[in-house]
Design an enzyme around this catalytic site. Structure first.
Site, mmCIF file in Angstrom:
data_model
loop_
_atom_site.group_PDB
_atom_site.id
_atom_site.type_symbol
_atom_site.label_atom_id
_atom_site.label_comp_id
_atom_site.label_asym_id
_atom_site.label_seq_id
_atom_site.Cartn_x
_atom_site.Cartn_y
_atom_site.Cartn_z
ATOM 1 N N HIS A 261 0.973 -1.100 -0.065
ATOM 2 C CA HIS A 261 0.105 -0.173 -0.063
ATOM 3 C C HIS A 261 0.845 1.330 0.104
ATOM 4 O O HIS A 261 2.252 1.320 0.757
ATOM 5 C CB HIS A 261 -0.831 0.016 1.353
ATOM 6 C CG HIS A 261 -1.973 0.956 1.054
ATOM 7 N ND1 HIS A 261 -2.056 2.354 1.472
ATOM 8 C CD2 HIS A 261 -3.357 0.658 0.903
ATOM 9 C CE1 HIS A 261 -3.101 2.947 1.202
ATOM 10 N NE2 HIS A 261 -3.862 1.998 0.625
ATOM 11 N N GLU A 319 -7.776 -4.861 -0.084
ATOM 12 C CA GLU A 319 -8.122 -5.763 -1.114
ATOM 13 C C GLU A 319 -8.462 -7.036 -0.955
ATOM 14 O O GLU A 319 -9.349 -7.640 -1.242
ATOM 15 C CB GLU A 319 -7.561 -5.513 -2.310
ATOM 16 C CG GLU A 319 -7.519 -4.046 -2.866
ATOM 17 C CD GLU A 319 -8.618 -3.361 -3.566
ATOM 18 O OE1 GLU A 319 -9.564 -4.068 -3.607
ATOM 19 O OE2 GLU A 319 -8.406 -2.412 -4.225
HETATM 20 N N1 ACO Z 1 3.949 -7.643 -4.772
HETATM 21 C C1 ACO Z 1 5.230 -7.717 -5.073
HETATM 22 N N2 ACO Z 1 6.015 -6.662 -5.042
HETATM 23 C C2 ACO Z 1 5.627 -5.576 -4.412
HETATM 24 C C3 ACO Z 1 4.131 -5.817 -4.114
HETATM 25 C C4 ACO Z 1 3.339 -6.600 -4.389
HETATM 26 N N3 ACO Z 1 2.031 -6.730 -4.001
HETATM 27 N N4 ACO Z 1 3.759 -4.208 -3.897
HETATM 28 C C5 ACO Z 1 5.138 -3.517 -3.848
HETATM 29 N N5 ACO Z 1 5.992 -4.483 -4.247
HETATM 30 C C6 ACO Z 1 7.347 -4.065 -4.420
HETATM 31 C C7 ACO Z 1 7.565 -3.256 -5.714
HETATM 32 O O1 ACO Z 1 7.872 -4.305 -7.096
HETATM 33 C C8 ACO Z 1 8.886 -2.644 -5.483
HETATM 34 O O2 ACO Z 1 9.834 -3.349 -5.540
HETATM 35 P P1 ACO Z 1 11.262 -2.646 -6.060
HETATM 36 O O3 ACO Z 1 11.591 -1.743 -5.249
HETATM 37 O O4 ACO Z 1 12.277 -3.972 -5.781
HETATM 38 O O5 ACO Z 1 11.116 -2.616 -7.424
HETATM 39 C C9 ACO Z 1 8.563 -2.028 -4.221
HETATM 40 O O6 ACO Z 1 7.717 -2.921 -3.650
HETATM 41 C C10 ACO Z 1 7.958 -0.781 -3.883
HETATM 42 O O7 ACO Z 1 6.800 -0.799 -4.932
HETATM 43 P P2 ACO Z 1 5.831 0.690 -5.367
HETATM 44 O O8 ACO Z 1 5.228 0.334 -6.548
HETATM 45 O O9 ACO Z 1 6.982 1.689 -5.438
HETATM 46 O O10 ACO Z 1 5.101 0.695 -3.974
HETATM 47 P P3 ACO Z 1 3.758 1.672 -3.900
HETATM 48 O O11 ACO Z 1 3.638 2.160 -2.640
HETATM 49 O O12 ACO Z 1 3.651 2.654 -5.164
HETATM 50 O O13 ACO Z 1 2.759 0.578 -4.442
HETATM 51 C C11 ACO Z 1 0.663 -0.546 -4.652
HETATM 52 C C12 ACO Z 1 1.440 0.573 -3.930
HETATM 53 C C13 ACO Z 1 0.394 -0.021 -6.004
HETATM 54 C C14 ACO Z 1 -0.568 -0.819 -3.915
HETATM 55 C C15 ACO Z 1 1.678 -1.975 -4.932
HETATM 56 O O14 ACO Z 1 1.819 -2.396 -3.397
HETATM 57 C C16 ACO Z 1 0.861 -2.947 -5.641
HETATM 58 O O15 ACO Z 1 0.935 -3.003 -6.704
HETATM 59 N N6 ACO Z 1 0.252 -3.707 -4.743
HETATM 60 C C17 ACO Z 1 -0.485 -4.966 -5.638
HETATM 61 C C18 ACO Z 1 -1.693 -4.523 -6.046
HETATM 62 C C19 ACO Z 1 -2.993 -4.273 -4.914
HETATM 63 O O16 ACO Z 1 -3.118 -4.937 -4.117
HETATM 64 N N7 ACO Z 1 -3.570 -3.139 -5.127
HETATM 65 C C20 ACO Z 1 -4.602 -2.790 -4.101
HETATM 66 C C21 ACO Z 1 -3.968 -1.750 -3.386
HETATM 67 S S1 ACO Z 1 -5.083 -1.275 -2.014
HETATM 68 C C22 ACO Z 1 -6.041 0.092 -2.611
HETATM 69 O O17 ACO Z 1 -5.747 0.758 -3.570
HETATM 70 C C23 ACO Z 1 -7.153 0.404 -2.058
#
Ligand code: ACO
Length: 388
Positions: A261, A319
């Site tokens: 998140h 989610e």
């Molecule tokens: N699975 C695997 N790796 C992940 C995940 C995940 N669910 N979430 C983040 N990471 C990793 C990224 O690959 C990144 O790794 P890196 O630095 O080695 O490249 C690191 O963690 C940081 O990721 P960001 O995208 O910069 O984190 P951000 O805070 O922007 O992302 C997000 C948040 C979009 C929710 C992300 O965690 C994600 O894509 N989750 C999966 C989709 C999901 O569950 N969405 C619903 C979110 S809840 C809501 O919106 C109400």
């Protein structure tokens, strides 16, 4: 945060405080969500949706008379005008997604109201009352079934389930849905809430603000996709397969849906509340298999995320258990985002009223990155605006 130190540009407005609100507070470091002064965990599983709405809108818990009054007011406005049902029928003929139909119907939701009824208070009740009717009617039309008229005797959550299925839901189902709606009712200045505030700040009307908010929610980056989280649990199928399945996904560089998140760096408090609600619902239905499997998937996913992404604090988000809870309520994945709107509309309305009270237009600045010093006189003759 992506900041251009030269002129204060903040990409995505991340971290920019653009409103003051007494409705909700999100603390991502401590994993806290406060709703009108109360911890989410305290009020979401306990209050009826009507009581939760009263708390949000009036900043205090209602008396039982006030709950009955809000119930009557909502029941009064639930039925849709025939022209709105015709619009939904047309959308169903071309099988438009439910969020498209909701966006279309929201803009016409006050079609039958005389101008004298268009004050913000009445419109708030109309919007809150009718959005579930729109979602349920459209779902049935898409299935080739006739919409079911609302039952004024039923509470807001019970009536929504009734209009979807034609059966009066049992107490466990009503509690499950009320906990869900209460949990998602408000969440700080998220994208759709900000949209509603921007629109109403121009002194536009509440219907426009809520229609715009629905448009913002429709985008997959906001409305999210609990569907894929559910698909992942089903694909894993049994707890013993979770480790190999999730490890393979992470090794392939894929993201695990329902984890991570932008704001929460600990377990999303909404996940906690929804997990408990899902547990109660599945227990009441006498089949804990999917709930138990989801727990094993969650435990494995969090452990593997810590291994693959050390220091990132990737935890379960809202989610994951939304998917499980809404599936337990027999809602199809197509209805997950519209059902989120059924709850969040109360937050949008509360924010719109707060914004009106400030009287302040929202008008940020932009950073110009285009060309400078061009001269029209020296433009190429072929590009002249003259028509030949
Ligand atoms: N699975 C695997 N790796 C992940 C995940 C995940 N669910 N979430 C983040 N990471 C990793 C990224 O690959 C990144 O790794 P890196 O630095 O080695 O490249 C690191 O963690 C940081 O990721 P960001 O995208 O910069 O984190 P951000 O805070 O922007 O992302 C997000 C948040 C979009 C929710 C992300 O965690 C994600 O894509 N989750 C999966 C989709 C999901 O569950 N969405 C619903 C979110 S809840 C809501 O919106 C109400």
């Amino acid at each position: 945060m992506t900041t251009n130190p030269n002129n204060g540009f903040v990409s995505g407005l991340e971290g920019v405080v653009a409103a003051q609100t007494r409705l909700s507070h999100v603390d991502g470091q401590r994993g806290e969500l406060i709703l009108a002064g109360y911890a989410l965990e305290e009020v979401a599983p306990t209050l009826s949706f009507e009581a939760m709405v009263h708390l949000l809108w009036h900043d205090r818990l209602p008396t039982s008379v006030e709950v009955i009054h809000l119930h009557s007011e909502l029941a009064r406005w639930r039925a849709l005008p025939p022209a709105l049902l015709d619009l939904l029928q047309s959308a169903a003929r071309t099988n438009r997604p439910a969020m498209d139909a909701l966006r279309m119907a929201a803009g016409a939701i006050d079609l039958d109201l005389p101008a004298s009824a268009l004050d913000d208070g009445t419109l708030g009740h109309v919007l809150l009352a009718r959005i579930p009717t729109v979602v349920a009617a459209y779902w049935r039309l898409q299935q080739g079934a006739a919409p079911i008229a609302p039952d004024p005797a039923l509470g807001h959550a019970a009536n929504y389930l009734y209009m979807l299925t034609g059966s009066v839901p049992n107490a466990a189902r009503v509690r499950g849905l009320e906990t869900y709606l209460n949990t998602v009712i408000d969440h700080g200045l998220n994208a759709s809430t900000f949209t509603a505030r921007v629109i109403i700040a121009t002194h536009s009307d509440l219907v426009s603000a809520i229609t715009g908010a629905i448009g913002a929610l429709k985008g997959p980056l906001h409305g999210g996709a609990p569907g894929p989280a559910l698909d992942m649990v089903f694909a894993i199928g049994e707890a013993a397969r979770a480790e190999a399945y999730l490890r393979a996904k992470l090794e392939a560089g894929e993201r695990l849906m329902g984890f991570g998140h932008r704001i929460y760096k600990v377990r999303d408090p909404r996940a906690e509340v929804l997990a408990a609600a899902a547990r109660d619902l599945y227990a009441a239905d006498g089949d804990m298999a999917l709930y138990t499997l989801a727990g094993a998937v969650e435990e494995t996913a969090v452990r593997l995320l810590a291994e693959f992404k050390p220091g990132r604090n990737l935890q379960t988000n809202v989610e994951f258990y939304t998917a499980l809870l809404l599936h337990g309520l027999a809602l199809p994945t197509d209805l997950f985002a519209p059902t989120f709107a059924v709850g969040r509309v109360a937050g949008w309305i509360g924010h719109a009223w707060e914004q009106i009270a400030t009287g302040r237009l929202i008008r940020p600045a932009s950073q110009y990155i285009g060309a400078r010093g061009r001269s029209y006189e020296h433009a190429d003759a072929d590009r002249s605006h003259a028509l030949s």
